[in-house]
Design an enzyme around this catalytic site. Structure first.
Site, PDB file in Angstrom:
ATOM      1  N   SER A 158      -5.812  29.795   7.181  1.00 34.15           N
ATOM      2  CA  SER A 158      -5.157  31.088   7.021  1.00 34.15           C
ATOM      3  C   SER A 158      -5.467  31.961   8.225  1.00 34.15           C
ATOM      4  CB  SER A 158      -5.674  31.781   5.752  1.00 34.15           C
ATOM      5  OG  SER A 158      -5.315  33.149   5.726  1.00 34.15           O
ATOM      6  N   TYR A 183     -14.046  34.467   2.096  1.00 36.23           N
ATOM      7  CA  TYR A 183     -12.784  33.756   2.293  1.00 36.23           C
ATOM      8  C   TYR A 183     -12.562  33.482   3.775  1.00 36.23           C
ATOM      9  CZ  TYR A 183      -7.759  32.820   2.351  1.00 36.23           C
ATOM     10  OH  TYR A 183      -6.518  32.248   2.557  1.00 36.23           O
TER      11      TYR A 183
END
Length: 335
Positions: A158, A183
């Site tokens: 990502s 994350y």
């Protein structure tokens, strides 16, 4: 000379998984897609099957996945819990026992930004699921990847990798847990893993890529859920509207130029990385919008900025960090 630069692939942010597979015949090829029964994973499974591949979908609950996969040819499910090392080993043993070579491995499943959860080893769940589970899986499948005599490993990462480098002094967040930093660390790990896998395994004809799929809000990554069930608890409808991701009625806005994509557009870059011959000499790179990404300055993400920046930044490509993470990961999965 760096390989991390656009090469003119002919595809765009709006290209779909079917677009990038046009003219590519995967008949006789075997693929594994983790979390391949929902969202981006389901689109990836469907597209690979349509092109002729046989796909093993790795899921925590194969029986519940069967309905989602109904009607897709040459697909089977096999149980995998990325937070459970024994489950990973069992999956690997079952696959290797078939004797089938593995041409494509897409490490797709993941979780995002939930409250602090630790696995049985005490590892932070985003790092354990998104990186360590896939690291253990990929290492276990090396015999099948080598047997393909030409294989690709794709890590779905990502633009969130920009949020954090690896926290070498505290990767498990023993202190000051922040869900988005955790994350970001796990997504940086996905990229570094591809960099080092390419260095170590390209000699076997195995190439690795990390891909940013874009923003697909219908494929939210729920906390604690290794198969990507839909929930993003830290974003309300008002948050999504403020970010111009949904309209006043709460409907998803599709605008590929701003990385706001349909599931098929979102899945396209992973499928492109897994199959396109143009990338054969560009292993170990980070891709977005069906193209090798520019190398960007390490500025932070502003989630309210309508021009979301997701180009790769240097800390995710650093070869010394990649080697260090591989060594650390080998130690962590021993426990």
């Amino acid at each position: 000379m760096t390989k991390q630069h656009p090469i003119g692939t002919g595809f765009t942010a709006a290209s779909t998984a079917d677009d990038v597979l046009a003219g590519i015949d995967l008949t006789g090829k075997n693929a594994i897609v983790t979390g391949g029964h929902r969202g981006l994973g389901l689109e990836t499974t469907r597209a690979l099957s349509k092109a002729g591949a046989s796909v093993t979908v790795a899921v925590r609950n194969p029986s519940s996945a069967a309905a989602a996969l109904a009607g897709i040819d040459r697909v089977e499910t096999s149980e995998l819990d990325l937070l459970d090392p024994k489950s990973i080993d069992a999956f690997v043993d079952r696959y290797l026992a078939t004797g089938r070579p593995l041409h494509i491995l897409i490490n797709n499943a993941g979780i995002m930004a939930g409250p602090l959860v630790r696995d049985a080893r005490g590892y932070e769940s985003q790092f354990a699921t998104n990186h360590l589970g896939h690291f253990q899986l990929t290492l276990g499948l090396l015999p099948a990847l080598r047997a393909a005599h030409g294989a690709r490993v794709v890590n779905v990462t990502s633009g969130g990798h920009r949020l954090s480098d690896i926290r070498w002094d505290d990767p498990q967040f023993a202190h000051d847990y922040d869900p988005l930093l955790a994350y970001g660390q796990s997504k940086t790990a996905n990229v570094l893993f591809a960099v080092e896998l390419e260095r170590r395994w390209s000699q076997y004809g195995i190439h690795a890529y990390a891909v940013h799929p874009g923003i697909v809000i219908t494929t939210n990554l729920g906390p604690h859920l290794a198969e990507g069930e839909t929930r993003t608890p830290w974003l309300t409808t008002e948050d999504l509207q403020a970010m111009d991701l949904v309209d006043a009625a709460g409907n998803q806005i599709v605008d590929p130029a701003r990385e706001l994509k349909t599931p098929s557009q979102g899945a396209s870059t992973a499928v492109f990385a897994a199959t396109n011959p143009q990338l054969e000499s560009y292993g170990g790179t980070y891709l977005k919008d069906n193209e090798i990404s520019l190398l960007d300055e390490p500025t932070p993400i502003n989630f309210t900025d309508h021009d979301v920046r997701s180009y790769v930044v240097p800390h995710a490509l650093d070869p010394e960090s990649a080697d260090r993470l591989w060594t650390l990961s080998e130690e962590l999965i021993k426990h």
